[in-house]
Design an enzyme around this catalytic site. Structure first.
Site, PDB file in Angstrom:
ATOM      1  N   SER A 309      62.692-198.154 -58.804  1.00 43.04           N
ATOM      2  CA  SER A 309      62.407-197.859 -60.202  1.00 43.04           C
ATOM      3  C   SER A 309      60.984-198.262 -60.524  1.00 43.04           C
ATOM      4  O   SER A 309      60.398-199.102 -59.852  1.00 43.04           O
ATOM      5  CB  SER A 309      63.360-198.634 -61.117  1.00 43.04           C
ATOM      6  OG  SER A 309      62.984-200.011 -61.156  1.00 43.04           O
ATOM      7  N   ASP A 310      60.411-197.645 -61.554  1.00 44.00           N
ATOM      8  CA  ASP A 310      59.191-198.199 -62.124  1.00 44.00           C
ATOM      9  C   ASP A 310      59.579-199.535 -62.759  1.00 44.00           C
ATOM     10  O   ASP A 310      60.747-199.856 -62.941  1.00 44.00           O
ATOM     11  CB  ASP A 310      58.604-197.232 -63.154  1.00 44.00           C
ATOM     12  CG  ASP A 310      57.093-197.382 -63.291  1.00 44.00           C
ATOM     13  OD1 ASP A 310      56.574-198.449 -62.947  1.00 44.00           O
ATOM     14  OD2 ASP A 310      56.445-196.426 -63.756  1.00 44.00           O
ATOM     15  N   CYS A 311      58.604-200.351 -63.095  1.00 46.06           N
ATOM     16  CA  CYS A 311      58.877-201.718 -63.560  1.00 46.06           C
ATOM     17  C   CYS A 311      58.984-201.772 -65.087  1.00 46.06           C
ATOM     18  O   CYS A 311      57.992-201.505 -65.743  1.00 46.06           O
ATOM     19  CB  CYS A 311      57.760-202.656 -63.128  1.00 46.06           C
ATOM     20  SG  CYS A 311      57.301-202.546 -61.386  1.00 46.06           S
ATOM     21  N   ALA A 313      62.145-200.011 -65.213  1.00 42.60           N
ATOM     22  CA  ALA A 313      62.739-198.801 -65.766  1.00 42.60           C
ATOM     23  C   ALA A 313      64.261-198.863 -65.818  1.00 42.60           C
ATOM     24  O   ALA A 313      64.877-198.150 -66.619  1.00 42.60           O
ATOM     25  CB  ALA A 313      62.301-197.588 -64.952  1.00 42.60           C
TER      26      ALA A 313
END
Length: 918
Positions: A309-311, A313
């Site tokens: 995931s993006d941070c 997300a």
């Protein structure tokens, strides 16, 4: 598992979700008692919504692709299976708690199994590794895209991964990078992260991104050099609202534009990491989309790696998307969708609760942990270093002479000459006695976001002065002059372009070179801090040497909110080296950008026989007009033989998390350019920018404009070489430069067909996609196109001759565009399908040959009724030119109708067609 076609479209749980109905309308969520059966029903509704919206192909994951099966690049199937079996055996020995501990970016050690801790966020590698000193800083991806040279991109990212391996060999920093492939393309210049994307065109971006992945991951069939990431999957094309927005995307834009570069990095690059985006798409958070992360990535494209995931997300699925009722539900959703790793700790902190609540089974967590461990096996982290070829890379490659030379070559090739009336450039050095460099970015080596810390960084001012043999003068000591430091202190790029010292903690120190203290009564520093109570002790000659003064550092309310602090100096004379000792509380206590001894000494006297080079910033990038600074620059321009303006936009204007609203030059820059031109029309504009800018007045009035988008650590040298004719610029714009925001769609509109990019934009741009001038001239002739109709499984050949008809050696980029046969739906005006950068000496001629397969996506379009790509038979126009707006040769190619349907509806070629120079 329930088949997607039979999944319900309504929410049967207490989750608050937004599922798109058949017509794209949101369906109401229902609040009922929550249990595992109902959770799974709700979870799979996201996939059903995608099916109803037309994003899932009818023949998903079944049958054999109609087109010729591709040979898998990168890691061999045998090596992959060995790593998977080893990972599977290891994970079987783990407890549930231990498996969960492996699903965060900071994975914990499992001592009983001899599994060390590991950081999956080893850093960024957008255009050089970050967080390490020294590290070579290459041009940003938008600049590299301007070179239109995939071979160069492969060399650059091979060098980046060499440095990544060198640091890991030296002190085990990790080998997993959340970059370099930002594939949310430059569809709108207001997006804050345009500098990270390799342009607006999916064909160009795909070709370059594939080489980024190959360079980062290496070519060994048994081991990965690093893991590189394709991000942010998908349609994360706005940034100020990225964690909460839902992108509404139509079927054709999704398949014909937004997916293409990602697909290429999987099929052609074998990327082992994909990052799921913050945003939702059509109401479903990307990090919770089973359709995106499993059906599309893994089942349809054959992705073998892990999804991060993006941070952070995954937490955003819960808040602010409100798609999940609790963080535990969000964690379960993400893993079941196919997200294996959390940049952050939401999975590690909530999956146990999700299991307790019967929201997810242990076998699903086991699968995610196995994917993560397989990647670590492929990196060789559990094998003897002697078996892994990359462990022999020496530490000395970091910012090495060879990498510095490559950075310079990349900077050269990235330069784009936008205007050159009456051959104003190149300048004749022998005729110059005074050169005025004016503009807020003239003294800055503007590296851009996610930049590393090279030992040498050359600003335009430094590069031009060095080229003329002149000395440079700054009234202050820049942070980049730091000699040594302790702790985690390192040089980093500030938003306005200059370097600063970052990661300063209590009791850290930094050393600077000798400075003359004679006659100085004040010591000044430019600082930023997020806490009050910090201070800087200034010692002379050694860390415990004489205390010259102490600076008190206030809370500046932000890391890029710079203030000047000062303290008096008494009784000090002569030259002394400077040691700064930093004192304060916990964590990062401050940043330091400039040191200054007051009163400021003036510039050295002119050198006999050497041109005088003066630098006056005139203004800041975004600030209001300072009358004294402004007039100082105008006065310096009056009697100069030539003025070189260095202006642009930087991270103060647009950056990660911050989109811009206008597309012109900011602050007092337009006024400064016009005022300087009024007193000296011999004015060249260098755009040292992180994005395209609307320079309408400048294009109309100035004699020459050179574009240098965040061209890396050697940008000043490359700019000087181009200005003085030692290098002939050959770059081409990888995106359309618009005249005004009035030419743009609503920022949130994702429908490419309404007028985005050169493919659908019908007005006259300021500069078209693919545009760039040269100091020489080229001729295209001898076009030949295969006469036979092109049918299934076939390939047409397109060839032409390119010759240099001028007096200088130079590079031309041959661009192949296709206009497909007219169809019942709106098709692109033209589409790039191939390109070739060709270097030619004066009078030299070369033949360029393109192989154009029937499967090239420019021939096909997504049919919303059948849920597949279809081809309209008829006559396609073949166009060859040196920009999208300058087509020099045209031909025709007859396309036959397919004689059988596609088994996999998206199985068309997304990257540039094969080409060669003869």
């Amino acid at each position: 598992m329930v088949e997607a076609a039979t999944m319900p479209l309504i929410n049967q749980s207490s989750l608050i979700v937004a599922v798109m109905g058949p017509m794209g309308t949101k369906m109401k969520s229902q609040q009922t008692e929550f249990n595992r059966r109902e959770f799974l029903s709700t979870f799979t509704a996201a996939t059903a919504g995608a099916l109803a919206f037309g994003l899932i192909p009818n023949a998903l994951a079944i049958g054999i692709p109609f087109f010729e099966k591709r040979q898998r690049p990168g890691i061999s199937d045998a090596a992959y299976h060995r790593a998977w079996e080893r990972a599977e055996a290891l994970v079987k020995q783990m407890t549930l708690e231990e498996k969960i501990s492996q699903l965060g970016s900071s994975s914990r050690a499992i001592e009983r199994l001899n599994v060390p801790a590991y950081n999956y966020y080893s850093g960024e590698a957008l255009h050089g590794i970050t967080n390490e000193v020294p590290a070579t800083s290459f041009p940003v991806p938008l600049a590299l895209a301007a070179a239109w040279n995939p071979d160069l991109v492969l060399k650059v990212y091979t060098a980046v991964s060499d440095e990544a391996r060198a640091y890991d060999n030296h002190r085990k920093i990790g080998l997993s990078y959340y970059s370099p492939c930002t594939l949310n393309l430059h569809r709108d210049p207001r997006w804050g992260r345009c500098e990270e994307a390799p342009g607006e065109d999916p064909c160009l971006a795909s070709a370059l991104a594939v080489q980024m992945i190959r360079g980062m991951q290496g070519d060994n069939p048994d081991y990965l050099k690093t893991t590189a990431s394709s991000k942010h999957f998908i349609c994360n094309n706005t940034d100020s609202d990225r964690t909460s927005i839902s992108a509404t995307v139509d079927q054709r834009s999704f398949w014909e534009y937004y997916t293409r570069a990602y697909r290429a990095t999987i099929l052609e690059g074998d990327s082992f990491c994909v990052m799921s985006a913050y945003n939702s798409i059509n109401g479903v958070p990307c990090s919770a989309s089973h359709f995106l992360l499993t059906d599309l990535l893994r089942r349809q494209w054959g992705f073998r790696g892990y999804v991060t995931s993006d941070c952070d997300a995954i937490n955003n699925i819960y808040n602010p998307h409100h798609y999940a009722a609790t963080p535990a539900v969000a964690a379960a959703m993400a893993v079941q969708a196919g997200c294996d790793l959390n940049c952050g700790a939401t999975l590690q902190g909530n999956l146990q609760q999700a299991v307790n609540d019967e929201l997810i089974g242990e076998h699903e967590i086991t699968l995610a942990a196995t994917r993560m461990m397989a990647a670590r096996y492929l990196l060789g982290l559990f094998d003897s270093p002697s078996r892994i070829p990359y462990t022999q890379i020496p530490f000395e490659v970091a910012d090495s002479p060879a990498h510095r030379e490559l950075a310079l070559e990349a900077a050269r090739q990235s330069l784009v000459l936008l205007k050159n009336d009456h051959q104003f450039l190149p300048l004749d050095k022998s005729s110059l006695k005074k050169v005025a460099i004016i503009g807020p970015l003239g003294g800055t080596c503007h590296l851009g976001g996610y930049s590393g810390s090279p030992k040498v960084r050359i600003s335009p001012y430094q590069g031009i002065a060095a080229s003329l043999g002149a000395t440079t003068y700054l009234p202050y000591i820049p942070a980049s002059d730091m000699v040594a430091a302790n702790g985690d202190i390192h040089l980093q790029s500030s938003w306005e372009g200059e370097s600063n010292l970052g990661s300063i903690s209590n009791n850290n120190w930094a050393q600077f070179p000798e400075a003359d203290f004679s006659g100085k009564v004040e010591f000044q520093a430019s600082v930023a801090s997020r806490a009050s109570g910090g201070s800087i002790e200034v010692h002379l000659d050694q860390l415990d040497g004489r205390l010259a003064c102490t600076l008190t550092v206030p809370d500046t309310k932000g890391w890029e909110k710079w203030v000047n602090v000062s303290a008096p100096l008494t009784g000090i004379s002569g030259e002394h080296s400077i040691f700064l000792k930093f004192l304060g509380g916990k964590g990062n206590i401050m940043k330091v950008k400039r040191l200054q001894l007051n009163p400021v000494s003036g510039p050295p006297p002119p050198q006999p026989g050497v041109p005088q080079v003066v630098f006056k910033p005139g203004c800041t990038v975004t600030g209001k007009k300072d009358d004294a600074m402004f007039q100082d620059a105008v006065d310096a321009a009056k009697d100069a033989d030539v003025v070189i303006m260095v202006c642009g936009v930087n991270e103060d204007v647009n950056r990660e998390g911050h989109d811009r609203e206008t597309i012109g030059l900011t602050g007092a820059q337009p006024d400064l350019i016009q005022a300087v031109y009024a007193v000296n029309p011999k004015t060249v504009l260098v755009l040292s920018s992180n994005n395209s800018v609307a320079v309408n007045w400048e294009q109309e009035n100035l004699p020459a404009i050179l574009c240098a988008v965040c061209a890396g650590q050697a940008q000043g040298t490359a700019i000087a070489e181009a200005i003085f004719g030692e290098y002939n610029p050959g770059g081409k714009l990888p995106c359309t430069w618009y005249r005004s925001v009035d030419d743009l769609l609503d920022f949130q509109d994702y429908d490419i067909k309404k007028g985005r990019t050169y493919m659908y934009f019908e007005k006259e741009p300021l500069y078209p996609f693919g545009y760039g001038l040269s100091y020489t001239t080229f001729r295209f002739d001898g076009l030949q196109v295969s006469k036979e109709p092109l049918g299934m499984g076939g390939t047409a050949k397109v060839s032409l001759k390119v010759s240099n008809t001028g007096q200088r050696e130079g590079a031309e980029v041959v661009q192949l565009y296709v206009t497909a046969p007219r169809a019942q739906v709106k098709r692109p005006i033209k589409q790039l399908t191939g390109f070739q950068r060709v270097n030619l000496k004066p009078g030299e001629e070369k033949t360029v040959v393109f192989e154009l397969p029937y499967s090239q996506q420019a021939f096909w379009y997504w049919d919303t009724q059948s849920g597949s790509f279809v081809l309209e038979p008829g006559t396609a126009e073949i166009q060859l030119g040196n920009s999208s707006a300058n087509i020099l040769l045209k031909g025709e190619l007859t396309l036959q109708a397919p004689d059988q349907p596609l088994s996999k509806p998206d199985m068309v070629d997304t990257i540039a067609v094969k080409s060669k120079v003869m």
